[in-house]
Design an enzyme around this catalytic site. Structure first.
Site, PDB file in Angstrom:
ATOM      1  CE  LYS A  67     -19.028  11.219   2.281  1.00 40.62           C
ATOM      2  NZ  LYS A  67     -18.648   9.989   2.022  1.00 40.62           N
ATOM      3  CE  LYS A  91      -8.646  11.161   7.153  1.00 46.48           C
ATOM      4  NZ  LYS A  91      -8.995   9.821   5.278  1.00 46.48           N
ATOM      5  CE  LYS A 103     -10.985   4.197   3.290  1.00 42.42           C
ATOM      6  NZ  LYS A 103     -11.224   5.710   3.208  1.00 42.42           N
ATOM      7  CB  THR A 187      -7.655  13.824  -1.995  1.00 41.13           C
ATOM      8  OG1 THR A 187      -8.814  13.229  -1.518  1.00 41.13           O
ATOM      9  CG2 THR A 187      -6.776  12.920  -0.723  1.00 41.13           C
ATOM     10  CG  ASN A 218      -8.101  10.683  -7.435  1.00 41.68           C
ATOM     11  OD1 ASN A 218      -8.045  12.067  -6.352  1.00 41.68           O
ATOM     12  ND2 ASN A 218      -9.553  10.940  -7.708  1.00 41.68           N
ATOM     13  CB  SER A 345     -17.489  13.631   0.437  1.00 45.60           C
ATOM     14  OG  SER A 345     -16.572  12.519  -0.546  1.00 45.60           O
TER      15      SER A 345
HETATM   16  P1  NAD Z   1      -5.269   5.505  -6.760  1.00 42.44           P
HETATM   17  O1  NAD Z   1      -5.633   3.652  -6.551  1.00 42.44           O
HETATM   18  O2  NAD Z   1      -5.717   6.415  -7.684  1.00 42.44           O
HETATM   19  O3  NAD Z   1      -3.668   5.660  -6.696  1.00 42.44           O
HETATM   20  C1  NAD Z   1      -2.878   4.278  -5.972  1.00 42.44           C
HETATM   21  C2  NAD Z   1      -1.218   4.801  -6.681  1.00 42.44           C
HETATM   22  O4  NAD Z   1      -0.747   4.179  -5.807  1.00 42.44           O
HETATM   23  C3  NAD Z   1      -1.016   4.521  -8.252  1.00 42.44           C
HETATM   24  O5  NAD Z   1      -0.108   4.953  -8.674  1.00 42.44           O
HETATM   25  C4  NAD Z   1      -0.755   2.702  -7.846  1.00 42.44           C
HETATM   26  O6  NAD Z   1       0.319   2.290  -8.715  1.00 42.44           O
HETATM   27  C5  NAD Z   1      -0.049   3.134  -6.346  1.00 42.44           C
HETATM   28  N1  NAD Z   1       0.359   1.997  -5.922  1.00 42.44           N
HETATM   29  C6  NAD Z   1      -0.069   1.125  -4.883  1.00 42.44           C
HETATM   30  N2  NAD Z   1       0.268   0.102  -4.896  1.00 42.44           N
HETATM   31  C7  NAD Z   1       2.434   0.609  -4.635  1.00 42.44           C
HETATM   32  C8  NAD Z   1       3.611   0.560  -3.906  1.00 42.44           C
HETATM   33  N3  NAD Z   1       3.510  -0.222  -3.738  1.00 42.44           N
HETATM   34  N4  NAD Z   1       4.645   1.910  -4.481  1.00 42.44           N
HETATM   35  C9  NAD Z   1       4.202   2.646  -4.884  1.00 42.44           C
HETATM   36  N5  NAD Z   1       2.829   3.098  -5.549  1.00 42.44           N
HETATM   37  C10 NAD Z   1       1.805   1.879  -5.145  1.00 42.44           C
HETATM   38  O7  NAD Z   1      -5.062   5.904  -5.250  1.00 42.44           O
HETATM   39  P2  NAD Z   1      -5.535   6.925  -4.230  1.00 42.44           P
HETATM   40  O8  NAD Z   1      -7.581   7.231  -4.502  1.00 42.44           O
HETATM   41  O9  NAD Z   1      -5.222   8.447  -4.537  1.00 42.44           O
HETATM   42  O10 NAD Z   1      -5.170   7.054  -3.219  1.00 42.44           O
HETATM   43  C11 NAD Z   1      -3.938   6.707  -2.279  1.00 42.44           C
HETATM   44  C12 NAD Z   1      -4.252   6.942  -1.117  1.00 42.44           C
HETATM   45  O11 NAD Z   1      -4.814   8.126  -0.624  1.00 42.44           O
HETATM   46  C13 NAD Z   1      -4.441   5.346  -0.013  1.00 42.44           C
HETATM   47  O12 NAD Z   1      -3.757   5.767   0.718  1.00 42.44           O
HETATM   48  C14 NAD Z   1      -6.020   6.156  -0.018  1.00 42.44           C
HETATM   49  O13 NAD Z   1      -6.555   6.234   1.431  1.00 42.44           O
HETATM   50  C15 NAD Z   1      -5.588   7.446   0.159  1.00 42.44           C
HETATM   51  N6  NAD Z   1      -6.869   8.781  -0.109  1.00 42.44           N
HETATM   52  C16 NAD Z   1      -7.244   8.569  -0.588  1.00 42.44           C
HETATM   53  C17 NAD Z   1      -8.271   9.320  -1.246  1.00 42.44           C
HETATM   54  C18 NAD Z   1      -9.602  10.006  -1.777  1.00 42.44           C
HETATM   55  O14 NAD Z   1     -10.272  11.094  -2.397  1.00 42.44           O
HETATM   56  N7  NAD Z   1      -9.086   9.573  -3.114  1.00 42.44           N
HETATM   57  C19 NAD Z   1      -8.699  10.273   0.316  1.00 42.44           C
HETATM   58  C20 NAD Z   1      -8.481  10.593   1.398  1.00 42.44           C
HETATM   59  C21 NAD Z   1      -6.752   9.528   1.516  1.00 42.44           C
END
Ligand code: NAD
Length: 419
Positions: A67, A91, A103, A187, A218, A345
Site C-alpha cells: 500500500k 507505517k 510506493k 493526513t 493537503n 485509505s
Molecule cells: P501537496 O503536494 O499537497 O503539498 C506539498 C506542499 O509542500 C506544497 O504546499 C508545496 O508548495 C510545499 N513544498 C514543496 N517543496 C517545498 C520546499 N522545498 N519548501 C517548502 N515547501 C515546499 O502534498 P501533501 O499531500 O500535503 O504531502 C506533503 C507531505 O506529506 C509529503 O511528504 C507526503 O509524502 C506526506 N504525506 C502525505 C499524505 C497524504 O495523504 N497526502 C499521507 C502521508 C504523508
C-alpha cells in the site's frame, strides 16, 4: 551524505538494539520484494513526445498487499521510491493495518503540463504498471502533486484495462468513484490527533503553544487549520515559494485563500520568512509537511522547537536523530504522525470491497480511535523501553512483521524441528 535508503535502514539498526527479530526478517527487510522501472511516454498538446521515468516498488507484503502513494515530482528516483515504500511498510505495521508497503512515482514536474497532458500521463503510467498492481497485491493512493482527480483517472484506466469495476485497486479516489468520506483531510486530521494525544500526556495546553508548518499543501493546510481551531497560535507557514510569519498568529483561512487563488502563501498578509529560517525559528511545535531531509546534521543543532510533528515522510535525516534526542526534542515520527492518510485509505479499500459506504462521522470517529490508540501504545512502549518515540515505533513495527513471518516458519523454527 548517506543515500535516503541507508538513512532509513539506520532506524532499523537503532530499534534492533532493543529487540531481537528473526534473522530471516532482518534479511528480507534489507531490500524491496520487487521494483519496477517503466518508461512513461507522453504525447504533448503540441504533438511532441516526452518520455518520463516511472517507478513502482512493493517493499514488503508480509502483513498484506503493498500500500502506498504515487508521487509526481522532478526529483523522483529509484532510491526515493524504495525508501518511501519501506516507510509505508513500517507505517502500516505500526498502525495495525493489514497491508505491506509500496510506493510509486513519475519523475516529472506536473506544473509544466496542461490538464489534458496530466490526464494522459496518469493513464499511461497505469498502462505501464497495471500488471504490477491490484486490490489484492498492491494498492496505490495520492502523494505529493497527485490528488483525487489523478486517482480517478488512474482508477478509470485500470477499469478500462481489466474491463471490470475494481475500485479497491486505488484509494484516495473522488467520492463519486468510490472514494471515502474524510480521505482528503485524513493526513492532517491524523497528525493533529497524534499531537493532541501527546499534549495530553505531557499535560500541556494548546493555549500559548506556538506552531510553525513547513509545506502548505493537503496535509499541512489541514493540520494548521485544526491547530488554530483548537487554540494553538500558528505563527509561520511556508510553501515552495517561501514563508510568512506573524508572532500574534496567522489567519489560516486567508492563507488557504492566498494559496488557492494566487498560488502561494507568500501572497498573504505577514512578514516574509525563508524556508530555512522557518525550520530553526523559536517555536514550540514544528511540523515539516513538505519533502524529505529538511532537518539534517547541518541544521539540527539550530532547531529551537521542543516538539516536531513529522507530517512529511522522512523530513528528518537519520544523521540528525542523535542531536535532536540530545537536545530533548520530542519527535512524533512520520510512520505514526502522517498515518491518518493510509488509515482512511484502508477504510476506503474496506468500503470498496463491501460496496457499503460509511458516513463522514463514522470515518472521523474510527480514524480518531485508531490514531489515539496507536499514539498511546507508542508512548507507553517508549516509556517502557526508555527510548524515543521513533525507536519505539520501529520496535513495534518490526515485532509485528516478525510475528507474521514466524507464523509461516523461519530459519529458527526449521532448525528447532531438525533437532
Ligand atoms: P501537496 O503536494 O499537497 O503539498 C506539498 C506542499 O509542500 C506544497 O504546499 C508545496 O508548495 C510545499 N513544498 C514543496 N517543496 C517545498 C520546499 N522545498 N519548501 C517548502 N515547501 C515546499 O502534498 P501533501 O499531500 O500535503 O504531502 C506533503 C507531505 O506529506 C509529503 O511528504 C507526503 O509524502 C506526506 N504525506 C502525505 C499524505 C497524504 O495523504 N497526502 C499521507 C502521508 C504523508
Amino acid at each position: 551524505m548517506p543515500s535516503l535508503f541507508d538513512g532509513a535502514s539506520a532506524r532499523i539498526e537503532a530499534a534492533l538494539e532493543h529487540i531481537e527479530i528473526s534473522e530471516d526478517v532482518a534479511q528480507r527487510l534489507a531490500q524491496p520484494d520487487s521494483a519496477l522501472k517503466v518508461s512513461v511516454p507522453l504525447r504533448r498538446d503540441d504533438g511532441r513526445l516526452t518520455v518520463y521515468s516511472g517507478y513502482r516498488v512493493r517493499y514488503d507484503s508480509t502483513l498484506g498487499p503493498a500500500k502506498g502513494g504515487i508521487r509526481f515530482h522532478p526529483d523522483v528516483n529509484a532510491d526515493e521510491v524504495s525508501t518511501l515504500a519501506f516507510w509505508m511498510t513500517m507505517k502500516c505495521a505500526v498502525m495495525g493495518l493489514p497491508f505491506g508497503g509500496g510506493k510509486g512515482g513519475v519523475a516529472v514536474d506536473p506544473k509544466e503540463l496542461s490538464p489534458a497532458e496530466l490526464e494522459r500521463l496518469s493513464r499511461t503510467y497505469i498502462d505501464a504498471i497495471a500488471d504490477f498492481i491490484g486490490p489484492d497485491s498492491d494498492i496505490p493512493a495520492p502523494d505529493v502533486n497527485t490528488n483525487p482527480r489523478v486517482m480517478g483517472w488512474m482508477a478509470d484506466q485500470y477499469r478500462i484495462i481489466r474491463r471490470a469495476h475494481t475500485p479497491a485497486v486505488i484509494t484516495g479516489k473522488p467520492i463519486e468513484m468510490g472514494g471515502s468520506a474524510g480521505r482528503t483531510t485524513a493526513t492532517g486530521d491524523g497528525a493533529f490527533h497524534a499531537l493532541a494525544t501527546m499534549m495530553e500526556r505531557w499535560e500541556r495546553q494548546a493555549d500559548g503553544t506556538t506552531v510553525a508548518v513547513q509545506g502548505f499543501g493537503n496535509a499541512g493546510q489541514r493540520f494548521a487549520k485544526l491547530c488554530a481551531n483548537a487554540g494553538y497560535t500558528v505563527v509561520a507557514v511556508s510553501d515552495s515559494s517561501g514563508g510568512i510569519h506573524n508572532a500574534e498568529g496567522l489567519d489560516i483561512e486567508s492563507l488557504i485563500e492566498a494559496k488557492n487563488d494566487k498560488g502561494s502563501v507568500t501572497e498573504a498578509e505577514g512578514e516574509a520568512l525563508s524556508n530555512a529560517d522557518l525550520i530553526t525559528m523559536e517555536v514550540d511545535v514544528l511540523a515539516p509537511a513538505a519533502l524529505e531531509s529538511v532537518i539534517t546534521a547541518d541544521n539540527a543543532e539550530d532547531v529551537s522547537a521542543g516538539v516536531i510533528v513529522e507530517i512529511a515522510n522522512g523530513p528528518i535525516a537519520s544523521e540528525a536523530d542523535a542531536t535532536l534526542i540530545d537536545n530533548g526534542v520530542a519527535v512524533l515520527p512520520d510512520i505514526l504522525a502522517n498515518a491518518g492518510g493510509v488509515t482512511v485509505s484502508y477504510f476506503e479499500w474496506v468500503q470498496n470491497r463491501q460496496a457499503w459506504y460509511w458516513d463522514a462521522e463514522t470515518v472521523a470517529r474510527r480514524l480518531e480511535d485508531r490514531m489515539v490508540g496507536a499514539t498511546r501504545a507508542l508512548a507507553d512502549r517508549a516509556k517502557d523501553e526508555h527510548v524515543d518515540l521513533r525507536t519505539a515505533a520501529y520496535i513495534m513495527a518490526l515485532e509485528k512483521i516478525d510475528r507474521a513471518a514466524a507464523a509461516v516458519g523461519t530459519t529458527e523454527f526449521f532448525r528447532a524441528r531438525q533437532g
